[in-house]
Write a protein that holds these residues in place. Structure first.
Motif, short mmCIF file in Angstrom:
data_model
loop_
_atom_site.label_atom_id
_atom_site.label_comp_id
_atom_site.label_asym_id
_atom_site.label_seq_id
_atom_site.Cartn_x
_atom_site.Cartn_y
_atom_site.Cartn_z
N LEU A 99 0.82 -1.21 0.00
CA LEU A 99 0.00 0.00 0.00
C LEU A 99 0.86 1.26 0.00
O LEU A 99 0.59 2.20 -0.76
N GLU A 100 1.88 1.31 0.84
CA GLU A 100 2.72 2.51 0.93
C GLU A 100 3.45 2.74 -0.39
O GLU A 100 3.59 3.89 -0.83
N GLU A 101 3.95 1.68 -1.01
CA GLU A 101 4.65 1.82 -2.28
C GLU A 101 3.71 2.28 -3.39
O GLU A 101 4.06 3.13 -4.21
N PHE A 102 2.49 1.74 -3.38
CA PHE A 102 1.50 2.11 -4.38
C PHE A 102 1.10 3.58 -4.21
O PHE A 102 0.98 4.32 -5.20
N LYS A 103 0.91 4.01 -2.98
CA LYS A 103 0.57 5.41 -2.71
C LYS A 103 1.68 6.34 -3.17
O LYS A 103 1.41 7.40 -3.75
N ALA A 104 2.93 5.96 -2.93
CA ALA A 104 4.06 6.80 -3.33
C ALA A 104 4.17 6.89 -4.85
O ALA A 104 4.43 7.97 -5.41
N GLU A 105 3.94 5.76 -5.53
CA GLU A 105 4.04 5.73 -6.98
C GLU A 105 3.01 6.63 -7.64
O GLU A 105 3.31 7.32 -8.62
N TRP A 106 1.79 6.66 -7.07
CA TRP A 106 0.71 7.43 -7.68
C TRP A 106 0.39 8.70 -6.90
O TRP A 106 -0.63 9.35 -7.16
N ASP A 107 1.27 9.07 -5.98
CA ASP A 107 1.13 10.33 -5.23
C ASP A 107 -0.24 10.45 -4.56
O ASP A 107 -0.94 11.46 -4.71
N LEU A 108 -0.62 9.41 -3.83
CA LEU A 108 -1.91 9.37 -3.16
C LEU A 108 -1.78 9.82 -1.70
O LEU A 108 -0.93 9.32 -0.97
N GLU A 109 -2.62 10.76 -1.31
CA GLU A 109 -2.70 11.19 0.09
C GLU A 109 -4.06 10.74 0.62
O GLU A 109 -5.06 11.44 0.49
N VAL A 110 -4.08 9.55 1.21
CA VAL A 110 -5.36 8.96 1.63
C VAL A 110 -5.22 8.38 3.05
O VAL A 110 -5.27 7.16 3.24
N PRO A 111 -5.04 9.22 4.05
CA PRO A 111 -4.80 8.72 5.41
C PRO A 111 -5.95 7.90 5.99
O PRO A 111 -5.73 6.91 6.70
N ARG A 112 -7.19 8.29 5.67
CA ARG A 112 -8.34 7.57 6.23
C ARG A 112 -8.49 6.18 5.59
O ARG A 112 -8.79 5.21 6.28
N ALA A 113 -8.27 6.12 4.29
CA ALA A 113 -8.33 4.82 3.62
C ALA A 113 -7.19 3.92 4.09
O ALA A 113 -7.37 2.71 4.26
N THR A 114 -6.03 4.51 4.32
CA THR A 114 -4.88 3.75 4.81
C THR A 114 -5.19 3.09 6.14
O THR A 114 -4.90 1.90 6.35
N GLU A 115 -5.79 3.85 7.04
CA GLU A 115 -6.14 3.30 8.35
C GLU A 115 -7.22 2.23 8.24
O GLU A 115 -7.15 1.20 8.91
N ARG A 116 -8.21 2.45 7.37
CA ARG A 116 -9.29 1.47 7.23
C ARG A 116 -8.76 0.16 6.65
O ARG A 116 -9.16 -0.93 7.08
N ILE A 117 -7.85 0.25 5.69
CA ILE A 117 -7.25 -0.96 5.11
C ILE A 117 -6.37 -1.65 6.13
O ILE A 117 -6.32 -2.88 6.21
N ARG A 118 -5.67 -0.87 6.94
CA ARG A 118 -4.81 -1.45 7.98
C ARG A 118 -5.65 -2.25 8.98
O ARG A 118 -5.28 -3.36 9.37
N VAL A 119 -6.79 -1.69 9.36
CA VAL A 119 -7.68 -2.36 10.31
C VAL A 119 -8.41 -3.53 9.64
O VAL A 119 -8.58 -4.60 10.23
N GLY A 120 -8.85 -3.31 8.41
CA GLY A 120 -9.50 -4.37 7.65
C GLY A 120 -10.98 -4.54 7.92
O GLY A 120 -11.59 -5.51 7.44
N MET A 121 -11.58 -3.62 8.66
CA MET A 121 -13.01 -3.70 8.96
C MET A 121 -13.59 -2.30 9.06
O MET A 121 -12.88 -1.35 9.39
N PRO A 122 -14.89 -2.14 8.79
CA PRO A 122 -15.53 -0.83 8.97
C PRO A 122 -15.48 -0.41 10.43
O PRO A 122 -15.46 -1.25 11.33
N SER A 123 -15.47 0.88 10.66
CA SER A 123 -15.44 1.37 12.04
C SER A 123 -16.70 0.98 12.80
O SER A 123 -16.68 0.81 14.01
N THR A 124 -17.81 0.81 12.07
CA THR A 124 -19.07 0.42 12.71
C THR A 124 -19.02 -1.02 13.21
O THR A 124 -19.79 -1.39 14.10
N THR A 125 -18.15 -1.83 12.65
CA THR A 125 -18.00 -3.22 13.09
C THR A 125 -17.13 -3.29 14.34
O THR A 125 -17.39 -4.07 15.25
N LEU A 126 -16.10 -2.46 14.38
CA LEU A 126 -15.18 -2.48 15.52
C LEU A 126 -15.81 -1.87 16.75
O LEU A 126 -15.52 -2.26 17.88
N THR A 127 -16.67 -0.89 16.56
CA THR A 127 -17.34 -0.23 17.69
C THR A 127 -18.83 -0.25 17.44
O THR A 127 -19.31 0.35 16.47
#
Length: 244
Positions: A99-127
């Protein structure tokens, strides 16, 4: 005084070479790929790009209450499943790298998507959401008028999911693709029963994140497995204490 030239003068004269000509037909569509495999790979990478951007915008919308919880959960789960499916392909995985390499290659600034992919579940499922909690409370109140145990079916399902997960560990199932779905069932069934933050509930979430970051066939060590069993058993006891 020389008359002003309509263009910038050049220091050297240039004589076009009539032998030079375009090597491609300018009216012909330029193909970015030569084979079906290359085209499939490019399409998969494009889909991953789209999923990441969509997830980031989805998280922003949810934080602003611009999308209902049910819609957010459904879309988020679908995006995460598609992301996992695409990146699990060996060819795509090699080109994607990470993910980090892909973001760097395509100049993506997506902090919220990064965290959601890291967790792997919707926030509504975790809480568990407040609306979910109110629904469970209403259901439990109705059941109290009918039987001694509130929310009996939901509690039974959550209990069975805890036991199933612990049994899997004791049977030696240590791979991410074996444990992550079972632990997902635990947190989802627990959320249907209560929105209370019971003792060691956070351990379930933390292990979900840990498992999500592992490769599909990667296994926990024996020490990790013992720690996981202890943590989930403690969470199970914490869950049961909310029912008394």
């Amino acid at each position: 005084m020389n008359p002003r030239q309509p263009y910038a003068p050049t220091p050297h004269s240039y004589v076009p070479n009539s032998n030079l000509h375009a090597t491609i037909n300018l009216d012909e569509e330029v193909k970015l790929t030569e084979t079906r495999a290359e085209r499939d790979l490019q399409e998969s990478l494009a889909e991953i790009f789209s999923i990441i951007v969509t997830l980031d915008e989805l998280e922003k919308a949810f934080l602003k209450d611009a999308i209902p919880e049910a819609d957010y959960t459904e879309i988020c789960e679908r995006c995460l499943k598609q992301y996992k499916f695409l990146t699990s392909d060996e060819t795509v995985s090699r080109a994607f790298v990470g993910l980090e390499e892909f973001k760097a290659e395509w100049d993506l600034e997506v902090p919220r998507a990064t965290e959601r992919i890291r967790v792997g579940m919707p926030s509504t499922t975790l809480t568990a959401s407040s609306s979910m909690g109110q629904s469970a409370s209403s259901h439990n109140h109705q059941q109290q008028n009918q039987q001694s145990q509130p929310g009996g079916q939901l509690i039974l399902e959550a209990t069975q999911d805890f036991i199933t997960f612990l049994d899997a560990l004791r049977l030696g199932l240590l791979a991410k693709d074996q444990l992550h779905p079972l632990l997902t069932d635990v947190i989802q069934s627990v959320n249907k029963v209560t929105d209370r933050d019971f003792e060691n509930r956070g351990k379930i979430v933390q292990w979900l994140i840990t498992l999500n970051q592992m490769k599909a066939t990667e296994e926990l060590s024996e020490d990790q497995a013992r720690e996981l069993e202890l943590d989930i058993n403690s969470a199970y006891q914490g869950f049961k204490s909310t029912l008394s």
